[in-house]
Design an enzyme around this catalytic site. Structure first.
Site, mmCIF file in Angstrom:
data_model
loop_
_atom_site.group_PDB
_atom_site.id
_atom_site.type_symbol
_atom_site.label_atom_id
_atom_site.label_comp_id
_atom_site.label_asym_id
_atom_site.label_seq_id
_atom_site.Cartn_x
_atom_site.Cartn_y
_atom_site.Cartn_z
ATOM 1 N N LYS A 214 0.818 -1.063 0.196
ATOM 2 C CA LYS A 214 -0.073 0.072 0.037
ATOM 3 C C LYS A 214 1.013 1.283 0.127
ATOM 4 C CE LYS A 214 -0.445 -0.051 4.942
ATOM 5 N NZ LYS A 214 -1.477 -0.174 6.359
ATOM 6 N N TYR B 153 15.641 29.776 10.485
ATOM 7 C CA TYR B 153 14.458 30.403 11.042
ATOM 8 C C TYR B 153 14.202 30.746 12.709
ATOM 9 C CZ TYR B 153 12.560 30.503 6.167
ATOM 10 O OH TYR B 153 12.277 30.802 5.100
#
Length: 393
Positions: A53, A274
């Site tokens: 999957k 950041y």
């Protein structure tokens, strides 16, 4: 004309042009096949299915499924019918089970056309499948999912037994497999696994004559009682650690690397990335690499201060035979690493930093981001160049 020749992928190369990509994935299909064979030995005499999957956990079902077939796998599990249709195109003779069940009557014809086997886990699923035939009065093959403690999908044990008794009289549905799913198998001492086993064994008595499946990757290592007729490994096939706190017996399948795009010098007291969350305690050589959270290298892997989190292999890359820590916040496209200890002029633009692979285990890289290897693999972006190492050498 520029004379530029575009990259033309072939059977072993996919994704971005290798000359232009900021990152590369090496996917070792020989290791994948070896992992399947190890699981087959562990589970014997039970058969081993392949869970493919989510595009084979992000690695490419088109490459993974044929390798598993050649290694002896004949049963495959996907989550969605479209995934099953894709695998059917590759493996015309495989048994393909769809874990998420039926989405309603409008979806049922696709299961018949592509010979997909729905995993039925609710009374609505049962009614829908009973109302739909592959071809007139032909049997309606499927799996029956019983919930034994996960509380996600599945009939209750009482519903499953009632269905078995009714279906024994009507023969409206033709179950091929009875299955359940373990919630805590990666912790071998968790008591819920034994309770789930006992519940599953009780329900199984009502489903004589069909195969049974309980074990996932971790459950395959819980012992013979959990194996039944079929085990359903997923992450272990792809190199993930099946049992917490134990050595990983699986071979590394995926190596993720990112290209150094700049090497810069920064002074003690300056900040990185950041939010200015990381203040440098020393003059530092920083390698800026072309991968970030858009590439599945999670922002939660960021280095947040001094010292960095001491997770084994986590919050680090691997370069020139050394682990190098992440500095500051991981950004969308770029991540910074402290390469000071490698020595002056040791790192150059174009060098490759391993994000996870043989030196930084995928489980450790995931732990540094507060997640699991499943999420790390399935979130790999499309910007990598992918090289598949042939299982045939």
């Amino acid at each position: 004309m520029s004379g530029w020749l575009p990259f033309e992928p072939d059977a072993l190369h996919e994704g971005a042009d290798p000359r232009l990509a900021g990152g590369r994935l090496t996917i070792d299909l020989a290791a994948l096949a070896a992992n399947y064979r190890l699981l087959a030995r562990q589970a014997a005499p039970a058969a081993v299915a392949g869970v493919v999957k989510a595009d084979a956990y992000g690695l490419g079902a088109g490459h993974v499924a044929p390798v598993l077939w050649d290694a002896g796998c004949r049963t495959f599990f996907v989550a969605l019918p479209e995934e099953g249709i894709a695998v059917r195109a590759i493996l015309p003779e495989a048994d393909i089970f769809v874990l998420n069940g039926l989405f309603g009557p409008e979806a049922a014809p696709a299961y018949g056309e592509y010979r997909l086997l729905p995993v039925l886990g609710s009374p609505t699923d049962l009614s829908c499948w009973e109302a739909f035939g592959w071809d007139g009065d032909a049997p309606r093959p499927c799996a029956i999912h019983v919930d034994t403690g996960m509380n996600r999908l599945g009939l209750t044990p009482e519903e499953a037994v009632a269905f078995a008794e009714e279906n024994a009289l009507t023969g409206a549905i033709t179950p091929r497999l009875l299955m359940s799913h373990l919630a805590c198998a990666d912790d071998p001492d968790h008591p819920l696994s034994r309770r789930q086993l006992e519940s599953f064994q009780a329900v199984r008595q009502a489903f004589s004559g069909i195969d049974s499946s309980l074990a996932n990757s971790s459950g395959t290592f819980l012992g013979a009682d959990f194996a039944f007729n079929l085990v359903r490994p997923g992450i272990a096939l792809y190199g993930g650690r099946p049992v917490n706190g134990a050595a990983n017996p699986m071979k590394t399948v995926v190596t993720a690397e990112a290209r150094v795009v700049q090497v810069r010098q920064a002074k003690a007291g300056e900040t990185v990335s950041y939010g200015a969350t990381h203040t440098l305690a020393r003059d530092t050589t920083i390698a800026v690499v072309s991968a970030g959270y858009a590439d599945g290298y999670h922002r939660a892997s960021s280095g947040s201060g001094v010292p960095l989190r001491q997770v084994a292999g986590g919050g680090h890359g691997f370069l020139h035979d050394r682990k190098v820590p992440v500095l500051g916040r991981v950004t969308m496209d770029l991540t910074m690493f402290d390469v000071t200890d490698l020595g002056a002029d040791a790192v150059s633009v174009g060098d490759w930093v391993e994000l996870f692979g043989p030196n930084i285990a995928v489980d450790d890289a995931a732990a540094a981001a507060g997640t699991i290897s499943y999420e790390l693999l399935t979130s790999l972006g499309k910007r990598y160049h992918r090289h598949y190492v042939s299982p045939h050498g």
